[in-house]
Design an enzyme around this catalytic site. Structure first.
Site, PDB file in Angstrom:
ATOM      1  N   SER A 148       1.529  17.487 -80.712  1.00  0.00           N
ATOM      2  CA  SER A 148       0.292  17.618 -79.944  1.00  0.00           C
ATOM      3  C   SER A 148       0.591  17.310 -78.483  1.00  0.00           C
ATOM      4  O   SER A 148       1.557  16.587 -78.177  1.00  0.00           O
ATOM      5  CB  SER A 148      -0.756  16.627 -80.461  1.00  0.00           C
ATOM      6  N   TYR A 161      -2.579   7.891 -82.693  1.00  0.00           N
ATOM      7  CA  TYR A 161      -2.247   9.297 -82.952  1.00  0.00           C
ATOM      8  C   TYR A 161      -1.183   9.777 -81.961  1.00  0.00           C
ATOM      9  O   TYR A 161      -0.202  10.412 -82.347  1.00  0.00           O
ATOM     10  CB  TYR A 161      -3.519  10.135 -82.831  1.00  0.00           C
ATOM     11  N   LYS A 165       2.658  11.315 -82.662  1.00  0.00           N
ATOM     12  CA  LYS A 165       3.038  12.656 -82.219  1.00  0.00           C
ATOM     13  C   LYS A 165       4.216  12.615 -81.239  1.00  0.00           C
ATOM     14  O   LYS A 165       5.027  13.543 -81.175  1.00  0.00           O
ATOM     15  CB  LYS A 165       1.833  13.363 -81.597  1.00  0.00           C
TER      16      LYS A 165
END
Length: 257
Positions: A148, A161, A165
């Protein structure tokens, strides 16, 4: 061989995790339309079988194998069943991911950290390790990890998160460095804001979307299908000299502001 033929994936076998919906589904469909035999995988067998039947009805070759990628036994079963059905694995797309927490770093518990690291980092590492011997035996293979832009540029309230990533990007680079000698390529795709169920909490916020659209050069968020083309390049012989690369498909998010 002409460039058009280099994009063809006839005879190739691809596993796509988290492919019953969203970006994963679009990627799986693209691979199948380009001639690959595709293993549709997500947590529920009913969901993957439904997608596989839809593909089969459209003249595409696919099977559904349920797998919770955070579960060791299910990861092993996914690879074993794929080999039993198709005899080889040429492409692995590590797409499945979770984001169970939205908020400041200091307000998250250890349980959430362990859960998100297990699915977003540990699982792609171990699943890649399971397919590596088959790719090594073939003398070729393509691993495509879906990260991402949050793994490159930190956003607000997505700290855990973003950490996972970012780790996935470094995993990709190490796979490329260590496994290139076997003909195995590993690349990572970093999508921006995509209109999927996974990111619904973001794009359902009209104020947030308006701000995002004003910020990014293309002035809109993406549809899931817009991620598939880049994966086709990385999966095929058209991208045969591409490994260890980090490719953003983000509407220009990373060059904004």
């Amino acid at each position: 061989m002409g460039i058009k033929q280099k994009f063809e994936l006839k005879g190739k076998v691809a596993i796509v995790t988290g492919s019953s919906k969203g970006i994963g589904l679009s990627i799986a469909k693209g691979l199948a339309e380009n001639g690959a035999k595709v293993v549709i995988s997500s947590r529920k067998q009913e969901a993957v079988e439904t997608v596989a039947k839809e593909f089969n009805s459209a003249g595409l070759e696919a099977i559904g194998i349920a797998c919770h990628i955070g579960d060791e036994a299910q990861r092993k079963a996914l690879v074993t069943k794929t080999i039993e059905e198709y005899g080889r694995i040429d492409i692995l797309v590590n797409n499945a991911a979770i984001n169970p927490f939205y908020g400041p770093l200091e307000t998250s518990g250890e349980e959430v950290f362990d859960k998100i690291m297990n699915v977003n980092v540990k699982a792609p590492w171990l699943l890649s390790n399971l397919v590596q011997p088959y790719m090594k035996e073939n003398g070729s293979g393509s691993i495509i990890n879906i990260s991402s832009v949050e793994g490159i540029h930190p956003g607000f309230r997505l700290g855990l998160y973003s950490m996972t990533k970012s780790a996935l990007i470094m995993l990709t680079k190490n796979q490329a460095k260590e496994w290139g000698r076997y003909g195995i390529r590993s690349n990572v795709v970093c999508p921006g804001l995509i209109k999927t169920k996974f990111s619904e909490s973001l794009w359902s916020n009209e104020k947030l979307v308006a701000g995002y659209n004003q910020m990014v050069p293309l002035q809109r968020m993406a549809e899931p299908d817009e991620m598939a083309g880049l994966v086709m390049l990385l999966a095929s012989d058209a991208g045969s000299y591409m490994t260890g690369g980090v490719y953003a498909a983000d509407g220009g998010y990373l060059i904004s502001g």
